[in-house]
Design an enzyme around this catalytic site. Structure first.
Site, PDB file in Angstrom:
ATOM      1  NE  ARG A 198       2.331   8.408  -1.784  1.00  0.00           N
ATOM      2  CZ  ARG A 198       2.158   7.036  -1.505  1.00  0.00           C
ATOM      3  NH1 ARG A 198       1.651   6.290  -2.422  1.00  0.00           N
ATOM      4  NH2 ARG A 198       2.785   6.431  -0.305  1.00  0.00           N
ATOM      5  CB  SER A 207      -2.564   4.590  -1.537  1.00  0.00           C
ATOM      6  OG  SER A 207      -2.004   4.367  -0.148  1.00  0.00           O
ATOM      7  CD  GLU A 214      -0.602   6.851  -4.942  1.00  0.00           C
ATOM      8  OE1 GLU A 214       0.206   6.076  -5.624  1.00  0.00           O
ATOM      9  OE2 GLU A 214      -0.359   6.994  -3.498  1.00  0.00           O
TER      10      GLU A 214
HETATM   11  N1  EPU Z   1      -7.635   6.535   8.673  1.00  0.00           N
HETATM   12  C1  EPU Z   1      -8.697   6.485   8.966  1.00  0.00           C
HETATM   13  N2  EPU Z   1      -9.668   5.453   8.364  1.00  0.00           N
HETATM   14  C2  EPU Z   1      -9.100   4.546   7.629  1.00  0.00           C
HETATM   15  C3  EPU Z   1      -7.744   4.489   7.175  1.00  0.00           C
HETATM   16  C4  EPU Z   1      -6.939   5.648   7.641  1.00  0.00           C
HETATM   17  O1  EPU Z   1      -9.298   7.080   9.738  1.00  0.00           O
HETATM   18  O2  EPU Z   1      -9.902   3.732   6.956  1.00  0.00           O
HETATM   19  C5  EPU Z   1      -6.718   7.536   9.091  1.00  0.00           C
HETATM   20  C6  EPU Z   1      -5.458   6.885  10.363  1.00  0.00           C
HETATM   21  O3  EPU Z   1      -6.180   6.413  11.480  1.00  0.00           O
HETATM   22  C7  EPU Z   1      -4.530   7.880  10.139  1.00  0.00           C
HETATM   23  C8  EPU Z   1      -4.722   8.474   8.781  1.00  0.00           C
HETATM   24  O4  EPU Z   1      -6.099   8.193   8.318  1.00  0.00           O
HETATM   25  O5  EPU Z   1      -4.673   8.924  11.106  1.00  0.00           O
HETATM   26  C9  EPU Z   1      -3.778   8.096   7.733  1.00  0.00           C
HETATM   27  O6  EPU Z   1      -3.586   6.589   7.517  1.00  0.00           O
HETATM   28  P1  EPU Z   1      -2.330   5.626   7.285  1.00  0.00           P
HETATM   29  O7  EPU Z   1      -1.425   5.910   8.539  1.00  0.00           O
HETATM   30  O8  EPU Z   1      -2.962   4.199   7.220  1.00  0.00           O
HETATM   31  O9  EPU Z   1      -1.718   6.294   6.395  1.00  0.00           O
HETATM   32  P2  EPU Z   1      -2.144   6.583   4.644  1.00  0.00           P
HETATM   33  O10 EPU Z   1      -2.051   8.015   4.665  1.00  0.00           O
HETATM   34  O11 EPU Z   1      -3.490   6.047   4.304  1.00  0.00           O
HETATM   35  C10 EPU Z   1       0.151   6.402   3.557  1.00  0.00           C
HETATM   36  C11 EPU Z   1       0.573   5.872   2.476  1.00  0.00           C
HETATM   37  C12 EPU Z   1       0.770   4.396   2.375  1.00  0.00           C
HETATM   38  C13 EPU Z   1       1.828   4.023   3.264  1.00  0.00           C
HETATM   39  C14 EPU Z   1       1.459   4.808   4.734  1.00  0.00           C
HETATM   40  C15 EPU Z   1       2.512   4.360   5.859  1.00  0.00           C
HETATM   41  C16 EPU Z   1      -0.388   7.511   0.631  1.00  0.00           C
HETATM   42  C17 EPU Z   1      -1.541   7.837  -0.197  1.00  0.00           C
HETATM   43  N3  EPU Z   1      -0.353   6.310   1.206  1.00  0.00           N
HETATM   44  O12 EPU Z   1      -1.051   5.821   4.050  1.00  0.00           O
HETATM   45  O13 EPU Z   1       1.240   4.110   1.146  1.00  0.00           O
HETATM   46  O14 EPU Z   1       2.103   2.804   3.280  1.00  0.00           O
HETATM   47  O15 EPU Z   1       1.151   5.972   4.377  1.00  0.00           O
HETATM   48  O16 EPU Z   1       3.625   5.140   5.737  1.00  0.00           O
HETATM   49  O17 EPU Z   1       0.120   8.256   0.973  1.00  0.00           O
HETATM   50  C18 EPU Z   1       1.063   2.572  -1.184  1.00  0.00           C
HETATM   51  O18 EPU Z   1       1.980   3.653  -1.537  1.00  0.00           O
HETATM   52  O19 EPU Z   1       0.442   1.995  -1.800  1.00  0.00           O
HETATM   53  C19 EPU Z   1       0.789   3.017   0.238  1.00  0.00           C
HETATM   54  C20 EPU Z   1      -0.193   2.042   0.961  1.00  0.00           C
END
Ligand code: EPU
Length: 308
Positions: free
Chosen positions: A166, A223, A293
């Site tokens: 990022r 995000s 972000e």
């Molecule tokens: N989780 C929770 N509670 C929540 C949200 C998430 O416990 O309310 C846990 C999930 O269960 C999982 C972990 O946190 O174990 C990660 O969550 P998720 O898979 O939703 O991915 P993320 O890291 O929150 C990232 C990117 C997203 C992208 C997704 C899928 C970042 C900051 N965000 O989200 O990107 O869509 O992976 O690959 O790296 C964006 O760029 O706007 C964006 C949404």
């Protein structure tokens, strides 16, 4: 001031130009399709000591309720060209990521499938090295045209960006992306025989479905925070009990803790307070400092994020 720009507006509400639909008026506002106009605008702003901010689709920028005591230059150029045979795509920064991925797939150019459904524009995605499901866009960049802080154009290659999670070097240089050339992969005859194209289409479909299942729709910018090393902002905010927290018209999504929403009545102050609440709670409970972000622009043209 800016007399040679007849389409320059005064007092334009910035809420019309950002995904959050937040922000007061800009003293000066101009939409630019011809990038050669930008150096002239910047030098005039500098001569008059007024701050200027350059935006594209506005998916990563939020303006203050009092707007900006300066100039907003909105780049609306959105040409998207495919160099046939070379697997190259030349895209203006203002092209939406949705369009880039869709049109690449239609031409059987592969690599970007996992990024299907990503909000924002190509410029914003490269600036922040957007990533989903293990694919980061920076890996596909070949070269880019940038605008430096003096309004001069400059050609750079991928290495210049020093991409990491990022992040790109542009966070510190403050340069603006105008145009990018990406190198994608061409599906081969052999791949076609193995129905590889269908596999890739399914991957895009899955990326879109993941978003539908895990991320809210409505007014947000994707995000809100970056994931801290070794953890997830959404998980931390969730475990801290902040899902559903609401300040004025800004609230944290019940579906995903890292999505900060505008219910249609929010102000930027509401969003900033909600951000402060999330940052201080996560700091207190886990001793982790979350980093945004989204860039929050203050009325004097500085970024709120830089002040911390
Ligand atoms: N989780 C929770 N509670 C929540 C949200 C998430 O416990 O309310 C846990 C999930 O269960 C999982 C972990 O946190 O174990 C990660 O969550 P998720 O898979 O939703 O991915 P993320 O890291 O929150 C990232 C990117 C997203 C992208 C997704 C899928 C970042 C900051 N965000 O989200 O990107 O869509 O992976 O690959 O790296 C964006 O760029 O706007 C964006 C949404």
């Amino acid at each position: 001031m800016f007399n040679q720009f007849p389409n320059l507006k005064t007092g334009e509400p910035l809420s019309k130009h950002c995904w959050y639909a937040l922000g007061g008026p800009a003293d000066y506002f101009i939409e630019v399709t011809d990038i050669d106009e930008i150096p002239k605008l910047i030098s005039e702003a500098k001569e008059n000591s007024i701050p200027y901010i350059i935006i594209g689709g506005g998916s990563n920028t939020v303006f203050h309720d009092e707007g900006l005591r300066g100039l907003v230059i909105k780049i609306t150029a959105d040409s998207l060209e495919f160099e046939s045979g070379a697997c190259r795509v030349v895209a203006d920064a203002g092209v939406s990521m949705m369009r880039l991925v869709k049109e690449s797939m239609e031409r059987e150019l592969t690599g970007l499938e996992s990024l299907f459904g990503l909000p924002g524009t190509v410029g914003g995605a490269i600036f922040g090295n957007a990533e989903a499901h293990g694919t980061a866009i920076g890996g596909f960049l070949e070269s880019a045209t940038l605008l430096d802080n003096n309004g001069n154009l400059k050609e750079v290659d991928k290495d210049y960006f020093q991409f990491s999670y990022r992040h790109s070097k542009l966070h510190s240089t403050g340069e603006t992306i105008l145009k990018v050339t990406l190198k994608l992969n061409q599906i081969t005859e052999e791949d076609l025989e193995n129905e590889e194209l269908q596999v890739l289409r399914n991957k895009a479909e899955e990326a879109l479905n993941f978003r539908k299942d895990h991320q809210p729709t409505g007014r947000n910018n994707g995000s809100f925070f970056k994931n801290p090393k070794g953890d997830y902002a959404g998980r931390l905010i969730d475990v801290a009990g902040l899902k559903g927290a609401k300040i004025g018209g800004a609230y944290i999504s019940e579906k995903h803790g890292n999505f900060f929403m505008n219910d249609g009545t929010a102000t930027t102050s509401d969003l900033i307070e909600l951000r402060n609440l999330a940052k201080s709670t996560v700091k207190e409970k886990f001793d982790i400092t979350l980093e945004e972000e989204v860039r929050i622009v203050m009325p004097n043209g500085t970024y709120l994020n830089d002040e911390n």
